[in-house]
Design a protein around this motif. Sequence first.
Motif, PDB file in Angstrom:
ATOM      1  N   VAL A 199       7.924  23.439  33.436  1.00  0.00           N
ATOM      2  CA  VAL A 199       9.031  24.423  33.943  1.00  0.00           C
ATOM      3  C   VAL A 199       8.589  25.639  33.684  1.00  0.00           C
ATOM      4  N   ASP A 200       9.140  26.602  34.365  1.00  0.00           N
ATOM      5  CA  ASP A 200       8.794  27.869  34.116  1.00  0.00           C
ATOM      6  C   ASP A 200      10.098  28.496  33.033  1.00  0.00           C
ATOM      7  N   PRO A 201       9.533  29.066  32.024  1.00  0.00           N
ATOM      8  CA  PRO A 201      10.900  29.346  31.045  1.00  0.00           C
ATOM      9  C   PRO A 201      11.844  30.463  31.758  1.00  0.00           C
ATOM     10  N   ARG A 202      11.145  31.273  32.315  1.00  0.00           N
ATOM     11  CA  ARG A 202      11.986  32.197  33.132  1.00  0.00           C
ATOM     12  C   ARG A 202      13.283  31.476  34.025  1.00  0.00           C
ATOM     13  N   GLN A 203      13.002  30.355  34.676  1.00  0.00           N
ATOM     14  CA  GLN A 203      13.887  29.719  35.490  1.00  0.00           C
ATOM     15  C   GLN A 203      14.779  28.592  34.597  1.00  0.00           C
ATOM     16  N   PHE A 204      14.170  28.282  33.475  1.00  0.00           N
ATOM     17  CA  PHE A 204      14.787  27.173  32.746  1.00  0.00           C
ATOM     18  C   PHE A 204      16.149  27.803  31.871  1.00  0.00           C
ATOM     19  N   VAL A 205      15.779  29.084  31.573  1.00  0.00           N
ATOM     20  CA  VAL A 205      16.879  29.937  30.725  1.00  0.00           C
ATOM     21  C   VAL A 205      17.706  30.565  31.878  1.00  0.00           C
ATOM     22  N   ASN A 206      17.594  30.476  33.188  1.00  0.00           N
ATOM     23  CA  ASN A 206      18.598  31.143  34.145  1.00  0.00           C
ATOM     24  C   ASN A 206      19.705  30.108  34.509  1.00  0.00           C
ATOM     25  N   ASP A 207      20.890  30.313  34.285  1.00  0.00           N
ATOM     26  CA  ASP A 207      22.077  29.444  34.487  1.00  0.00           C
ATOM     27  C   ASP A 207      22.023  29.126  35.899  1.00  0.00           C
ATOM     28  N   ASP A 208      21.601  29.834  36.971  1.00  0.00           N
ATOM     29  CA  ASP A 208      21.724  29.443  38.274  1.00  0.00           C
ATOM     30  C   ASP A 208      20.759  28.230  38.548  1.00  0.00           C
ATOM     31  N   TYR A 209      19.567  28.045  37.964  1.00  0.00           N
ATOM     32  CA  TYR A 209      18.686  27.237  38.160  1.00  0.00           C
ATOM     33  C   TYR A 209      19.227  25.836  37.199  1.00  0.00           C
ATOM     34  N   ALA A 210      19.654  26.254  35.936  1.00  0.00           N
ATOM     35  CA  ALA A 210      20.210  24.957  35.306  1.00  0.00           C
ATOM     36  C   ALA A 210      21.353  24.256  35.742  1.00  0.00           C
ATOM     37  N   ALA A 211      22.158  24.725  36.521  1.00  0.00           N
ATOM     38  CA  ALA A 211      23.319  24.219  37.398  1.00  0.00           C
ATOM     39  C   ALA A 211      22.692  23.322  38.607  1.00  0.00           C
ATOM     40  N   GLN A 212      21.440  23.566  39.014  1.00  0.00           N
ATOM     41  CA  GLN A 212      21.371  22.839  40.246  1.00  0.00           C
ATOM     42  C   GLN A 212      21.031  21.381  39.908  1.00  0.00           C
ATOM     43  N   LEU A 213      21.502  20.350  40.714  1.00  0.00           N
ATOM     44  CA  LEU A 213      21.401  18.944  40.244  1.00  0.00           C
ATOM     45  C   LEU A 213      19.903  18.462  40.083  1.00  0.00           C
ATOM     46  N   LEU A 214      19.017  18.953  41.086  1.00  0.00           N
ATOM     47  CA  LEU A 214      17.685  18.588  41.497  1.00  0.00           C
ATOM     48  C   LEU A 214      17.133  18.974  40.261  1.00  0.00           C
ATOM     49  N   TYR A 215      17.084  20.336  39.675  1.00  0.00           N
ATOM     50  CA  TYR A 215      16.547  20.769  38.651  1.00  0.00           C
ATOM     51  C   TYR A 215      16.896  20.197  37.181  1.00  0.00           C
ATOM     52  N   LYS A 216      18.285  19.732  37.068  1.00  0.00           N
ATOM     53  CA  LYS A 216      18.748  18.845  35.980  1.00  0.00           C
ATOM     54  C   LYS A 216      18.083  17.624  35.930  1.00  0.00           C
ATOM     55  N   ASP A 217      17.999  17.164  36.921  1.00  0.00           N
ATOM     56  CA  ASP A 217      17.347  15.631  37.351  1.00  0.00           C
ATOM     57  C   ASP A 217      15.888  15.546  36.821  1.00  0.00           C
ATOM     58  N   GLN A 218      15.261  16.601  37.169  1.00  0.00           N
ATOM     59  CA  GLN A 218      13.752  16.964  36.692  1.00  0.00           C
ATOM     60  C   GLN A 218      13.611  17.085  35.395  1.00  0.00           C
ATOM     61  N   VAL A 219      14.592  17.657  34.734  1.00  0.00           N
ATOM     62  CA  VAL A 219      14.427  18.085  33.359  1.00  0.00           C
ATOM     63  C   VAL A 219      15.061  17.091  32.582  1.00  0.00           C
ATOM     64  N   GLY A 220      16.119  16.320  33.114  1.00  0.00           N
ATOM     65  CA  GLY A 220      16.665  14.960  32.296  1.00  0.00           C
ATOM     66  C   GLY A 220      15.534  13.980  32.209  1.00  0.00           C
ATOM     67  N   VAL A 221      15.099  13.700  33.226  1.00  0.00           N
ATOM     68  CA  VAL A 221      14.039  12.442  33.145  1.00  0.00           C
ATOM     69  C   VAL A 221      12.674  12.401  32.325  1.00  0.00           C
ATOM     70  N   ALA A 222      12.381  13.804  31.823  1.00  0.00           N
ATOM     71  CA  ALA A 222      11.045  14.049  31.157  1.00  0.00           C
ATOM     72  C   ALA A 222      11.172  13.324  29.616  1.00  0.00           C
ATOM     73  N   ASP A 223      10.119  12.937  29.299  1.00  0.00           N
ATOM     74  CA  ASP A 223       9.848  12.608  28.004  1.00  0.00           C
ATOM     75  C   ASP A 223       9.063  13.860  27.169  1.00  0.00           C
TER      76      ASP A 223
END
Length: 310
Positions: free
Chosen positions: A130-154
């Motif tokens: 992830v790019d931290p600048r996107q990660f802390v952006n609420d618009d990115y955090a709300a996207q289901l695809l982005y949440k999916d990619q973050v959620g599945v990570a170890d």
Amino acid sequence: MPANAVSKTRVHLFSGFLGVGKTTALKSLMAQKDPAEKWVIIVNEFGEIGIDGAVLSDNGIPVAEIAGGCLCCVAGPQMAGTVAKMLRDNQPHRLMIEASGLAHAASVIDELKAKPLGDSLEVGAVFTVVDPRQFVNDDYAAQLLYKDQVGVADVLVASKTDLCDEATLHAFRQRAAKLFPPKALVAEVANAQLDIAWLETPVVSKSRYRIKALPDLDIGFQSQGFTFDAGLNFDGERLTHFFNELPQMCQGLVRAKGVFQVLGTWVWLNWVDGQWGANQVSWRRDSRFELIAQSFDADQIEARLQAALE
């Protein structure tokens, strides 16, 4: 089968949004690879022209490309065939899959675990860059695809940290520490340079664990977590009864949350401020539950969770 062939190939998925540095991250691991270990790579490109595959194919490691943006949708059948052929032709120790920035990572994991691929593959640590600048952006955090990619990570890798100010990095660390389920490893790197030791990041949790970071509460609160193997399914009706009755089983319940496999799907249940809600999530490792209260009987809680299993 040759004497040095492995019975199961360990597969690592590399996920992340467009342009975060997944190809660079994979190249950094390839440069550190033990020459005695055999790898193969599958690259899923969004477009029809395989740029990433060309970048990765210059060091003797077999590379296959799948065009079409989403491994689990357009390219799903092609992925299964490509993986099977790569395993049959090369009998590798590791399979590295670089998913398109538009791939639904959780669905890819499901397909890798399902038969027939699951008979030949062991899913190792999943990496999300992830790019931290996107990660802390609420618009990115709300996207289901982005949440999916973050959620599945170890392993959650913050790349491009050299382009971030200290306030952004501080916000990244705070958000990353609050992710549920928690990550096995959160790393900060410059230019997507990964440590090859991270491939061995353990992905199996203890059945009962203490929550590492408690919220800012007065002294006198208990915390506890429980995990259940990914092969176990919970009964939805019994889980509902469990959450409804949870306030009576705990004194001073503050927070309860869990990820559970129900009928083959994964749901997130969250109890806060006297009520709870449910959503589908991308987590695929295990079912897990955490709670914070003034006091409770951990054995009773565990027994009730066991009783909610199918």
